[in-house]
Design a protein around this motif. Structure first.
Motif, short mmCIF file in Angstrom:
data_model
loop_
_atom_site.label_atom_id
_atom_site.label_comp_id
_atom_site.label_asym_id
_atom_site.label_seq_id
_atom_site.Cartn_x
_atom_site.Cartn_y
_atom_site.Cartn_z
N ILE A 111 -83.78 -47.21 81.93
CA ILE A 111 -82.79 -47.73 80.82
C ILE A 111 -81.84 -49.48 81.47
O ILE A 111 -81.73 -48.84 83.34
CB ILE A 111 -80.85 -46.16 81.58
CG1 ILE A 111 -81.25 -45.04 80.80
CG2 ILE A 111 -80.05 -46.81 80.66
CD1 ILE A 111 -80.40 -43.71 80.53
N MET A 112 -81.50 -49.94 80.85
CA MET A 112 -81.51 -50.95 81.43
C MET A 112 -80.42 -51.71 81.07
O MET A 112 -79.95 -51.64 79.11
CB MET A 112 -81.77 -52.21 82.14
CG MET A 112 -82.87 -52.65 80.87
SD MET A 112 -84.49 -53.32 80.67
CE MET A 112 -85.88 -52.83 81.24
N GLY A 113 -78.90 -52.68 80.52
CA GLY A 113 -78.59 -53.37 80.35
C GLY A 113 -79.41 -54.55 79.15
O GLY A 113 -80.08 -55.06 80.14
N ALA A 114 -78.94 -55.38 78.26
CA ALA A 114 -79.23 -56.48 77.77
C ALA A 114 -79.66 -57.70 78.92
O ALA A 114 -80.57 -58.24 78.93
CB ALA A 114 -78.40 -56.87 76.54
N ILE B 246 -87.86 -47.20 76.98
CA ILE B 246 -87.29 -48.40 78.01
C ILE B 246 -85.84 -48.12 76.87
O ILE B 246 -86.71 -48.16 75.65
CB ILE B 246 -87.69 -49.81 77.91
CG1 ILE B 246 -88.10 -49.42 79.22
CG2 ILE B 246 -86.17 -50.44 78.72
CD1 ILE B 246 -89.24 -50.45 79.62
N ALA B 247 -84.41 -47.94 77.11
CA ALA B 247 -83.52 -47.99 76.55
C ALA B 247 -82.90 -49.29 76.49
O ALA B 247 -82.42 -48.81 77.86
CB ALA B 247 -83.16 -46.91 76.44
N VAL B 248 -82.33 -49.91 76.18
CA VAL B 248 -81.41 -51.16 76.51
C VAL B 248 -80.52 -51.60 75.71
O VAL B 248 -80.26 -50.70 74.65
CB VAL B 248 -82.15 -52.38 75.96
CG1 VAL B 248 -81.70 -53.80 76.30
CG2 VAL B 248 -83.23 -52.69 77.03
N TYR B 249 -78.69 -51.27 76.21
CA TYR B 249 -77.67 -51.41 76.16
C TYR B 249 -77.32 -52.47 76.25
O TYR B 249 -77.41 -53.28 77.11
CB TYR B 249 -77.36 -49.73 76.75
CG TYR B 249 -75.96 -49.91 76.44
CD1 TYR B 249 -76.01 -48.99 75.11
CD2 TYR B 249 -74.45 -49.93 75.72
CE1 TYR B 249 -75.14 -47.52 74.30
CE2 TYR B 249 -73.34 -50.04 75.90
CZ TYR B 249 -73.36 -48.69 74.78
OH TYR B 249 -72.59 -47.88 73.89
N VAL B 250 -76.96 -52.35 74.82
CA VAL B 250 -76.02 -54.00 74.96
C VAL B 250 -75.06 -54.64 75.63
O VAL B 250 -74.43 -53.47 76.12
CB VAL B 250 -75.06 -54.46 73.05
CG1 VAL B 250 -73.80 -53.08 73.31
CG2 VAL B 250 -74.95 -55.29 72.83
N ARG B 251 -74.97 -55.60 75.84
CA ARG B 251 -74.46 -55.94 77.03
C ARG B 251 -72.97 -56.91 76.24
O ARG B 251 -73.68 -58.23 75.79
CB ARG B 251 -74.68 -56.53 78.17
CG ARG B 251 -74.99 -55.18 79.32
CD ARG B 251 -74.11 -55.09 80.00
NE ARG B 251 -73.38 -56.05 80.69
CZ ARG B 251 -72.53 -55.71 81.33
NH1 ARG B 251 -71.83 -55.23 81.65
NH2 ARG B 251 -72.17 -57.15 82.77
N PRO B 252 -72.87 -57.65 76.68
CA PRO B 252 -71.14 -58.62 75.80
C PRO B 252 -71.41 -59.75 76.40
O PRO B 252 -72.16 -60.44 77.64
CB PRO B 252 -69.99 -58.76 76.79
CG PRO B 252 -69.75 -57.25 76.81
CD PRO B 252 -71.24 -56.42 77.48
N ARG C 101 -79.60 -63.66 74.21
CA ARG C 101 -80.47 -64.06 74.81
C ARG C 101 -81.70 -62.98 75.28
O ARG C 101 -82.98 -63.36 75.38
CB ARG C 101 -79.66 -64.34 76.28
CG ARG C 101 -80.41 -65.21 77.57
CD ARG C 101 -79.66 -65.70 78.62
NE ARG C 101 -78.85 -64.75 79.29
CZ ARG C 101 -79.36 -64.02 80.41
NH1 ARG C 101 -80.27 -64.73 80.84
NH2 ARG C 101 -78.75 -63.27 80.62
N ALA C 102 -81.25 -61.54 75.79
CA ALA C 102 -81.97 -60.64 75.17
C ALA C 102 -83.06 -60.84 74.40
O ALA C 102 -84.73 -60.01 74.38
CB ALA C 102 -81.03 -59.36 76.01
N LEU C 103 -82.86 -60.38 73.53
CA LEU C 103 -83.37 -60.42 71.82
C LEU C 103 -84.38 -61.49 71.41
O LEU C 103 -85.62 -61.62 70.99
CB LEU C 103 -83.06 -59.93 71.06
CG LEU C 103 -82.15 -58.59 70.64
CD1 LEU C 103 -81.18 -58.46 69.74
CD2 LEU C 103 -83.07 -57.50 71.34
N ALA C 104 -84.45 -62.39 72.46
CA ALA C 104 -85.03 -63.60 72.51
C ALA C 104 -86.08 -63.84 73.74
O ALA C 104 -86.45 -65.32 74.04
CB ALA C 104 -84.28 -64.81 72.31
N SER C 105 -85.89 -63.21 74.70
CA SER C 105 -86.55 -63.09 75.77
C SER C 105 -87.91 -62.75 75.83
O SER C 105 -88.48 -62.70 74.45
CB SER C 105 -85.61 -62.36 77.02
OG SER C 105 -86.25 -60.58 76.29
N SER D 3 -68.28 -53.26 77.30
CA SER D 3 -67.08 -53.64 78.12
C SER D 3 -67.39 -55.09 79.24
O SER D 3 -68.67 -55.36 79.30
CB SER D 3 -67.18 -51.86 79.78
OG SER D 3 -66.92 -53.05 80.82
N ALA D 4 -66.90 -55.63 79.30
CA ALA D 4 -66.79 -56.86 79.53
C ALA D 4 -66.71 -57.05 81.26
O ALA D 4 -66.85 -58.26 81.73
CB ALA D 4 -65.46 -57.72 79.32
#
Length: 207
Positions: A120-123, A144-150, A155-159, A194-195
């Motif tokens: 599990i990781m953040g975006a 792998i599970a990727v959780y959205v981050r503010p 940037r994550a999905l274009a990585s 969460s910010a």
């Protein structure tokens, strides 16, 4: 490898049983905060996991660890913040002398092959995943599970990692099936955000 560091009550591996679906959520947790807890709650529920192990790392190879509190302090703080009995906190990587995630993943998947692990990781981590040591080996070893981050979604999905693993992404509607899928497989989870960030909290605490 780091020198092994064994601390009773801190560096033991949590108990588990054959067939369990177990999330692995690693980090420095300096400090743990509500944003971490939100990711734990959401991934437990949406991936339909039996357990989630919080892996408190001795230190992040990509960060300055000079002022990092002790492993025992961070493990105890995380345990104090968590109420769900399905979530277990451990610093076991220190006892093995592991410095990199690929070492942890290889050890767990080889020593406990009858468990179904999910990383599990953040975006924000996905955006930099290609900088991790042997990141392709990690993706090939477990889902792998990727959780959205503010602010990190685009940037994550274009990585580089997202592009490389594009063929292995599943729709989030199928998230409950992720743990039992063969790697490579990953899902991007949208949801509550969460910010808060550990670096922001540390900065606010600094006089």
């Amino acid at each position: 490898m780091r020198p092994p560091l064994r601390i009773p009550g801190i560096t033991e591996l949590p108990p588990s049983a054959t067939g369990m679906r177990i999330g692995l959520f690693g980090g420095s947790f300096n400090p743990i905060h509500a944003g971490h807890l939100l990711v734990m709650e959401e991934t437990l529920r949406r991936l339909e996991l039996d357990a989630l192990w919080v892996l408190v790392t001795p230190g992040n190879p990509l960060k300055d660890n000079a002022r990092l509190p002790s492993l025992a302090e961070r493990v105890r703080a995380a345990r104090a913040a968590i109420r769900d009995p399905r979530i277990r906190v451990t610093g076991f990587e220190a006892a093995k002398g592991f410095a990199y995630t690929w070492q942890t993943v290889r050890f767990l998947t080889q020593s406990l092959p009858d468990r179904h692990f999910v990383w599990i990781m953040g975006a924000d981590s996905l955006a930099d995943f290609h900088r991790w040591e042997r990141w392709r080996d990690i993706a090939a070893a477990l889902p792998i599970a990727v959780y959205v981050r503010p602010g990190a979604g685009r940037r994550a999905l274009a990585s580089r990692a997202a592009a490389t693993l594009d063929h292995a992404q599943i729709d989030e509607a199928f998230a409950p099936t992720l743990a039992r899928r063969p790697a490579p497989a990953w899902v991007y989870l949208q949801g509550r955000q969460s910010a808060l960030s550990s670096s922001r909290i540390r900065a606010e605490r600094t006089p």
